[in-house]
Design an enzyme around this catalytic site. Structure first.
Site, PDB file in Angstrom:
ATOM      1  N   ASP A  67       0.686  -1.243  -0.070  1.00  0.00           N
ATOM      2  CA  ASP A  67      -0.085  -0.218   0.040  1.00  0.00           C
ATOM      3  C   ASP A  67       0.769   1.254  -0.039  1.00  0.00           C
ATOM      4  O   ASP A  67       2.077   1.292   0.132  1.00  0.00           O
ATOM      5  CB  ASP A  67      -0.958  -0.068   1.097  1.00  0.00           C
ATOM      6  N   ASN A 136      -7.748  -3.432  14.042  1.00  0.00           N
ATOM      7  CA  ASN A 136      -9.129  -3.593  13.295  1.00  0.00           C
ATOM      8  C   ASN A 136      -8.979  -4.606  12.540  1.00  0.00           C
ATOM      9  O   ASN A 136      -9.988  -5.045  12.012  1.00  0.00           O
ATOM     10  CB  ASN A 136      -9.591  -2.239  12.715  1.00  0.00           C
ATOM     11  N   HIS A 138      -7.172  -5.138   9.840  1.00  0.00           N
ATOM     12  CA  HIS A 138      -6.743  -4.763   8.406  1.00  0.00           C
ATOM     13  C   HIS A 138      -5.576  -5.514   8.054  1.00  0.00           C
ATOM     14  O   HIS A 138      -4.852  -5.877   8.819  1.00  0.00           O
ATOM     15  CB  HIS A 138      -6.789  -3.633   8.121  1.00  0.00           C
ATOM     16  N   GLU A 143      -9.567  -2.300   5.169  1.00  0.00           N
ATOM     17  CA  GLU A 143     -10.315  -2.164   6.514  1.00  0.00           C
ATOM     18  C   GLU A 143     -11.497  -2.798   6.641  1.00  0.00           C
ATOM     19  O   GLU A 143     -12.100  -3.189   5.686  1.00  0.00           O
ATOM     20  CB  GLU A 143     -10.777  -0.465   6.470  1.00  0.00           C
TER      21      GLU A 143
HETATM   22  P1  PGA Z   1       2.365  -2.146  12.745  1.00  0.00           P
HETATM   23  O1  PGA Z   1       1.046  -2.173  11.666  1.00  0.00           O
HETATM   24  O2  PGA Z   1       3.100  -3.173  12.155  1.00  0.00           O
HETATM   25  O3  PGA Z   1       2.693  -0.890  12.696  1.00  0.00           O
HETATM   26  O4  PGA Z   1       1.276  -2.565  13.903  1.00  0.00           O
HETATM   27  C1  PGA Z   1       0.283  -3.283  11.150  1.00  0.00           C
HETATM   28  C2  PGA Z   1      -0.510  -2.977  10.279  1.00  0.00           C
HETATM   29  O5  PGA Z   1      -1.301  -1.873  10.428  1.00  0.00           O
HETATM   30  O6  PGA Z   1      -1.021  -3.537   9.161  1.00  0.00           O
END
Ligand code: PGA
Length: 241
Positions: A67, A136, A138, A143
């Site tokens: 992304d 959440n 994702h 999302e």
């Molecule tokens: P993080 O993010 O490794 O910073 O916890 C994971 C994500 O949001 O996919």
């Protein structure tokens, strides 16, 4: 799904790097799907060490990232292009031209998504896709929603996601872009192998839902239960041990 439980973040980083390193040894021209966020940083450090000591080679590797924020140029310090250059690409012998992310500067959502789908079609199939998981559920920036996404999407980021990512924008949530382009769940699921890395007690609840709960687009990572080759590497805190 296989779940490898490791003691802490350091062990997770090493185990994940070894797993991806083995993939590159077995198939030097692998197409690897990469991820940003805090979780893979230690793994990337270890991959850099392995590359610099001659254990693994990136010269034939192609990477496609999950992304990118819409509206950020690649030289913006909070763009995911910048993150990848800084945390991995410029320290290993991967060719810059073989590294792909969605182009955050394309204004037209449809165009940006089509372009990235074309990239994925052209370089794919992805041999190994690295994923983190959001609080959440994702994966990428897919999302929670009413349906699983297929191809690349322009996503409006959840409040919680923007809050979580504000730490990269000097804590100022107003600076976090509202939208992002993300590889779709359909594309993620087409990867031959998936490596999910999870650390910390704050991820325990969502990881449990993703691994053991119903498969539902309200927990996007739950779709991984349907993939034939998923390795989850999680530390004890994330596994609630
Ligand atoms: P993080 O993010 O490794 O910073 O916890 C994971 C994500 O949001 O996919």
């Amino acid at each position: 799904m296989r779940v490898l439980s490791v003691k802490n973040y350091e062990e997770l980083s090493k185990a994940a790097a070894r797993y991806m390193g083995a993939q590159l040894t077995l198939k030097p021209d692998s197409v690897i799907g990469l991820a940003t966020g805090s979780t893979p940083v230690g793994m990337y450090k270890e991959l850099i060490r392995m590359n610099q000591s001659g254990e693994i080679d990136f010269s034939e590797v192609i990477s496609v990232n999950l992304d990118e924020y819409k509206g950020l140029a690649g030289d913006h310090p909070q763009s995911y292009r910048y993150f990848m250059n800084d945390n991995l690409f410029k320290h290993v012998n991967i060719f810059a031209d073989n590294t792909y992310l969605p182009d955050g500067q394309i204004e037209d959502d449809q165009q940006a998504c089509q372009d990235y789908d074309d990239v994925i079609d052209c370089v794919g199939p992805i041999d190994m896709q690295l994923l983190g998981i959001g609080h959440n559920g994702h994966i990428g920036f897919n999302e929670p929603a009413d349906a699983f996404t297929t191809g690349t999407q322009c996503i409006t980021l959840d409040e919680r996601t923007r809050q979580a990512n504000a730490r990269f924008f000097a804590g100022d949530m107003s600076q976090v872009p509202a939208k992002a382009y993300t590889m779709g769940i359909g594309s993620i699921m087409k990867a031959k192998k998936i490596l999910l890395v999870v650390t910390g007690a704050d991820k325990a609840e969502i990881l449990d839902k993703a691994l053991n709960g119903p498969v539902t687009p309200s927990v996007p990572a739950s779709i991984l239960q349907l993939h034939p080759d998923v390795m989850v590497i999680a530390d004890e805190a994330a596994l609630g041990i």
